[in-house]
Design an enzyme around this catalytic site. Structure first.
Site, PDB file in Angstrom:
ATOM      1  NE  ARG A 264      -3.643  -2.236   2.657  1.00 18.51           N
ATOM      2  CZ  ARG A 264      -3.392  -3.410   3.234  1.00 18.51           C
ATOM      3  NH1 ARG A 264      -2.191  -3.623   3.760  1.00 18.51           N
ATOM      4  NH2 ARG A 264      -4.304  -4.358   3.269  1.00 18.51           N
TER       5      ARG A 264
ATOM      6  CE  LYS B  66      -7.418  -1.181   5.717  1.00 14.99           C
ATOM      7  NZ  LYS B  66      -8.213  -1.383   4.470  1.00 14.99           N
TER       8      LYS B  66
ATOM      9  CG  HIS C  50      -5.201   0.796  -3.435  1.00 17.49           C
ATOM     10  ND1 HIS C  50      -4.369   0.641  -2.340  1.00 17.49           N
ATOM     11  CD2 HIS C  50      -6.152  -0.161  -3.301  1.00 17.49           C
ATOM     12  CE1 HIS C  50      -4.804  -0.339  -1.578  1.00 17.49           C
ATOM     13  NE2 HIS C  50      -5.885  -0.852  -2.143  1.00 17.49           N
TER      14      HIS C  50
ATOM     15  NE  ARG D 264      -3.261  -3.772  -1.310  1.00 12.39           N
ATOM     16  CZ  ARG D 264      -2.665  -4.582  -0.435  1.00 12.39           C
ATOM     17  NH1 ARG D 264      -1.342  -4.617  -0.385  1.00 12.39           N
ATOM     18  NH2 ARG D 264      -3.375  -5.339   0.374  1.00 12.39           N
TER      19      ARG D 264
ATOM     20  CG  HIS E  21      -6.121  -9.254   1.302  1.00  7.03           C
ATOM     21  ND1 HIS E  21      -6.379  -9.578  -0.013  1.00  7.03           N
ATOM     22  CD2 HIS E  21      -5.949  -7.902   1.322  1.00  7.03           C
ATOM     23  CE1 HIS E  21      -6.362  -8.489  -0.757  1.00  7.03           C
ATOM     24  NE2 HIS E  21      -6.103  -7.463   0.037  1.00  7.03           N
TER      25      HIS E  21
ATOM     26  CE1 TYR F 237      -7.130  -6.724  -6.403  1.00  6.20           C
ATOM     27  CE2 TYR F 237      -6.795  -8.232  -4.581  1.00  6.20           C
ATOM     28  CZ  TYR F 237      -6.821  -6.955  -5.082  1.00  6.20           C
ATOM     29  OH  TYR F 237      -6.535  -5.892  -4.261  1.00  6.20           O
TER      30      TYR F 237
END
Length: 360
Positions: free
Chosen positions: A177, A202, A308, A311, A334, A343
């Site tokens: 990120r 994150k 982003h 990414r 994640h 995705y």
């Protein structure tokens, strides 16, 4: 000697109101309320920021939460015609405020951030029982991420140069990120092992991702320039970088050591808002965002790409290349594989590579 001591004790007892067996009183400090630093400030703003530091919130989260508290107070001021003390209002004012956000078309993530800010205000700062009640939830329609093809990524990167190009290549080559990349420190780049360690990800999580082989020469040259800048700062009596958490007090001089310096430091010195020391923070995210926005305008494709997007493209291209989805999940950081499965809907060959009947 024993008789003289006894006479002295009797004389002391006759000249004082305390008995012979009395012991001097020891004053014990009153313990602060649980969850609050002592003593709490009088002003709500000062108390809010003090508790936020006590709870180790990041500066960005602290400022974002306080901005929502201000909007919350202004909302009830407009309804009541005067400022309302949140202590007297309690949690009864949370429901109409959150409902108003949904009516005004705020996104679900924005509404959730406002809810978390008010939860922190009432539970941690005001020490009140928090009950939000039923309120109108903002809708969150499913959206597919914008993904560039490999040719479009190469064209986009070709529109950049210098440090901005290196930063964009890192985003695409590692899946980081934007803030994760900007918060990288020198010690987290491991050339020997070919990996990058993310420690301030994150949600406070950490992970390891790959260091692209093609970026190593450019990254080494960049770090040499950063080291010379750091040595110049040290010669000027500066060269300090802020440390996370309590490490600044545990390791007093670590902020001036080379391994703790930012990989992408700011071009200008600034004063740290917490410690008050002069040094260099990492560069702001707006610089790369603006450069990438101009590069997208100059590119031939018609997609609203951003930092982003690189990414998203990283994850999609790995899945298209046959990388296991669990490995992609770990590289992206994640928590749930369901997030990574998004995705698969934008892959060049979605699903199991079903061929269109029109192609025969």
């Amino acid at each position: 000697r024993w008789t003289q001591r006894l006479v002295q004790l009797i004389f002391d007892a006759m000249t004082t109101d305390e008995p012979l067996s009395a012991k001097p009183e020891t004053k014990t400090a009153t313990a602060p309320p649980e969850g609050l630093p002592s003593p709490p400030k009088v002003r709500l703003q000062d108390q809010f920021h003090e508790v936020a530091r006590f709870q180790h919130l990041s500066l960005r989260t602290e400022q974002a939460y306080w901005d929502w508290v201000v909007k919350y107070l202004k909302f009830h001021r407009a309804r009541a015609g005067a400022w309302v003390d949140p202590r007297e209002l309690g949690t009864t004012g949370v429901r109409p405020f959150l409902t108003e956000l949904a009516v005004r078309g705020m996104s679900a993530s924005t509404q959730n951030q406002a809810l978390n800010a008010l939860l922190f205000l009432h539970r941690e700062v005001l020490r009140l029982r928090f009950v939000a009640g039923d309120f109108q939830r903002a809708s969150r329609p499913p959206r597919l991420p914008v993904v560039l093809s490999r040719e479009e990524v190469r064209e986009l990167l070709g529109q950049l140069d210098g440090t901005f190009k290196l930063m964009a290549q890192l985003l695409y080559g590692t899946g980081l990120r934007l803030l994760e990349m900007l918060r990288l420190r020198v010690k987290e780049i491991e050339f020997a092992r070919g990996q990058i360690t993310v420690r301030e990800g994150k949600g406070g999580g950490g992970r390891v991702t790959m260091l692209p082989e093609s970026l190593r020469p450019a990254l080494r040259e960049h770090l040499e320039r950063v080291r010379k800048l750091h040595e110049a700062d040290l010669a000027a009596g500066l060269g300090w970088a802020s440390l996370p958490g309590r490490l600044e007090k545990k390791y007093a001089n670590a902020g001036t050591e080379w391994p703790w310096q930012w990989v992408f430091p700011s071009a200008h010195r600034s004063r740290d808002p917490v410690s008050g020391r002069m040094g260099r923070h990492h560069t702001a995210e707006t610089g790369l965002q603006r450069a990438l926005k101009l590069a997208v305008r100059r590119a031939s494709f018609n997609k609203p790409a951003s930092c982003h997007t690189l990414r998203h493209s990283f994850a999609t291209h790995l899945l298209e290349g046959g990388t296991d989805i669990r490995n992609v999940q770990n590289l992206l950081g994640h928590r749930s594989v369901e997030t990574t499965q998004l995705y698969t809907h934008v892959m060049n060959k979605p699903g199991i590579g079903v061929r269109s009947p029109l192609d025969g």
